[in-house]
Design an enzyme around this catalytic site. Structure first.
Site, PDB file in Angstrom:
ATOM      1  N   GLN A   1       0.849  -1.348  -0.140  1.00 16.96           N
ATOM      2  CA  GLN A   1      -0.132   0.081  -0.149  1.00 16.96           C
ATOM      3  C   GLN A   1       0.774   1.288   0.044  1.00 16.96           C
ATOM      4  OE1 GLN A   1      -3.106  -0.243   2.937  1.00 16.96           O
ATOM      5  NE2 GLN A   1      -4.371  -1.278   1.715  1.00 16.96           N
TER       6      GLN A   1
ATOM      7  N   MET B   1     -26.771  13.917 -20.356  1.00 12.63           N
ATOM      8  CA  MET B   1     -26.005  14.822 -21.391  1.00 12.63           C
ATOM      9  C   MET B   1     -25.331  14.142 -22.385  1.00 12.63           C
ATOM     10  SD  MET B   1     -25.818  18.174 -21.949  1.00 12.63           S
ATOM     11  CE  MET B   1     -25.892  19.157 -20.299  1.00 12.63           C
TER      12      MET B   1
END
Length: 596
Positions: free
Chosen positions: A132, A496
């Site tokens: 990580q 849209m």
């Protein structure tokens, strides 16, 4: 905090060690947040940041546990936009930190003051591809105002204080503070040492000569317009904008980011310019001979094709960021400084000049602008398929929710309708992702706004596509007692995108239509999250449904408005075309008349 090269936190010792207490770096960080007056943070824990979460246990700062780090970032944005304070979010290393990047980029584009604090792997493991690990400082540099990496526990408090100073002064923006895990667990002096910032200087104010030149142009041009942008909102300059407009008599247009800075209901307001602005807003800019830009950046969505934008206009450009002056269009006069102070200087000089007998000549221009507003008002047709008109839903939301309601919009058709059909007469009532256009913004931003302004009614106006990106934050709202209201403008499509495909791609609706209005059942989903779920499909039920939602004040409410799948946003300037080609409705082009 001073405007110089150092920053200190309120209540600190001015760089002098008390010599009495030593805490871990994590405890020093939390203590710094408390001294800075931070009341709320939005975050999600993980391994690298666990020392910080341990220090938060029992702290005065309220931590709100989100369900995704992007939600934490947008919540911090919404909190900042609604309150004017710095929003704060937390995340762990690696994917936790990278999940904040979209929100950081969004805040950077819209100049939102935000501090993101991330944990990282131990400094000794950095560069080893540890579990990580991500170089979030480097990743975030292009999309933040500044990014810090702290590996020395003694620098944590000063760096956090500096981050708040940078985020909230000058042109606001997001600042990232990445702290290694070993710095969080090591002991640190409980001091707030001053951190040198030799490259950071906040702007001062425009020179008197520049102000005089600007006012001279304002007095001698016959077709002036005040082009008001989001910088006026960030500097709390609404009162100054109103004064300048009324003293000069100039017509005013407000950008998508500045909605509410100048009252929509004011007779000098010509509306919003741009791709989906009002005809009068577009025409007033396009046909002007002098644009006084106040905290706006001449975005491509406002200007249309650059080579045809306002061809007769001289530009006076006022902005807190010197890099914006002349970036997109050359300015005859540049005014570098905070919008509030700059407008104050313009007012003083205008008053001096007019008292000495100078008289502007723009009455005919004002009448012309008002004629456009009267001839081409915003409106919409009843859908031919008999379905619910989305504009009606939003119009009634604005009418029934009250003048103090805060609206946070997602991105797309519903965003434009929410800007067009709700009246904004006060600042900080309209929140949206303007520059980056981030789907999924509305729900977490509304959550942050409600935390910051618990007394206000907060509506998220979202599309069914946007809503499905961050609707997990309804769980946060339910558990944390944050009673936002969500209006889903559900047209079973990425609206849209579908509109552009209809207009420019021969109605080839490639992957823009969502499978069905029944998948998912948003009202049932809302109930599963511990919210009140409602549905409305008929125009005659709109008011009653909104009123039912307004009656609930102890739970989040989600209303699924099933609207027409064919509604489009008008007016429209097609991307890359001239503002001269604005369409009031499909294939309906207004007549602006002959230029003077």
């Amino acid at each position: 905090m001073s405007d110089g090269a150092t920053a200190t936190a309120p209540g600190d010792t001015g760089g002098r060690s008390t010599g009495t207490t030593r805490r871990t770096g994590a405890e020093a960080l939390v203590a710094t947040l408390e001294r800075l007056g931070v009341e709320h943070v939005f975050g999600l824990p993980g391994g690298a940041v666990l020392p910080l979460y341990d220090a938060l246990y029992g702290a005065k700062v309220r931590h709100i546990l989100v369900r995704h780090e992007q939600g934490a970032g947008h919540a911090a944005q919404g909190y900042a936009a609604a309150t004017g304070k710095v929003g704060v979010c937390l995340a762990t290393s690696g994917p936790g930190a990278t999940n904040l990047v979209t929100a950081l980029a969004d805040a950077n584009m819209d100049s939102v003051p935000m501090v993101a604090i991330t944990g990282n792997v131990a400094s000794t493991a950095m560069g080893s591809d540890a579990f990580q690990e991500a170089d979030i400082r480097s990743i975030s540099m292009p999309v933040t105002k500044h990014s810090f990496l702290v590996t020395n526990p003694d620098e944590i408090a000063a760096t956090v204080a500096s981050a708040f100073h940078i985020a909230s002064t000058g042109r606001p923006g997001p600042v990232l503070v990445d702290v290694s895990k070993d710095a969080l667990v090591a002991l640190a002096d409980e001091t707030l040492l001053q951190l040198p910032m030799p490259g950071y200087r906040t702007p001062t104010s425009p020179t008197p000569e520049a102000v005089r030149d600007a006012v001279e142009l304002m007095l001698t041009h016959r077709r002036p317009v005040l082009y008001v942008g989001g910088g006026c909102l960030r500097s709390n300059a609404a009162q100054e904008v109103l004064q300048l407009a009324e003293v000069t008599g100039f017509p005013v247009v407000t950008t998508l980011m500045a909605r509410g800075v100048f009252p929509d209901s004011h007779p000098q307001h010509m509306g919003m310019p741009g791709m989906h602005g009002s005809v009068s807003g577009v025409a007033t800019l396009q046909k002007s001979d002098l644009i006084i830009s106040l905290g706006a950046r001449f975005d491509d969505r406002v200007t249309g094709a650059k080579h045809t934008f306002a061809p007769d206009a001289t530009i006076v450009h006022a902005d807190i960021d010197a890099a914006e002056i002349g970036k997109n269009f050359p300015a005859a006069v540049g005014l570098v400084g905070d919008a509030r102070g700059t407008i104050g200087q313009l007012l003083t000089e205008w008053t001096r000049r007019t008292a000495a007998g100078a008289a502007p000549q723009h009455e005919a221009w004002v009448r012309r602008c008002r004629s456009w507003k009267e001839r081409y008002p915003l409106g919409y047709d009843t859908p031919s398929d008999g379905a619910l008109a989305p504009q009606l839903v939003i119009e009634r939301l604005g009418a029934l929710s009250g003048p103090d309601t805060v609206f946070a919009a997602g991105v797309g058709q519903h965003q434009m309708w929410a800007s067009q059909f709700i009246t904004y007469d006060e600042p900080r009532r309209w929140l949206n992702s303007g520059g980056l256009g981030t789907m999924g913004y509305a729900v977490p931003a509304a959550m942050g706004a409600k935390v910051g302004r618990p007394e206000a009614t907060v509506w998220a106006i979202d599309g069914d596509g946007c809503f499905q990106m961050t609707n997990q934050e309804l769980a946060t709202c339910s558990v944390e007692g944050i009673p936002i209201k969500v209006a889903i403008i559900n047209n079973a499509a990425l609206g849209m995108v579908k509109q552009w495909q209809a207009l420019f791609y021969s109605e080839r609706f490639s992957h823009s239509q969502l499978p069905s209005m029944q998948v998912p059942d948003f009202a049932t989903l809302a109930t599963a999250y511990g919210c009140v779920g409602l549905r409305c499909e008929r125009a005659e039920d709109v008011d009653a449904t909104i009123e039912r939602a307004m009656e609930v004040d102890d739970q989040p409410v989600v209303v699924d408005f099933r609207v027409s799948q064919d509604a489009m946003v008008w007016p429209m300037v097609a991307a890359g075309t001239s503002n001269d080609d604005v369409q009031h409705a499909r294939d309906v082009r207004p007549d602006f008349g002959e230029d003077e």
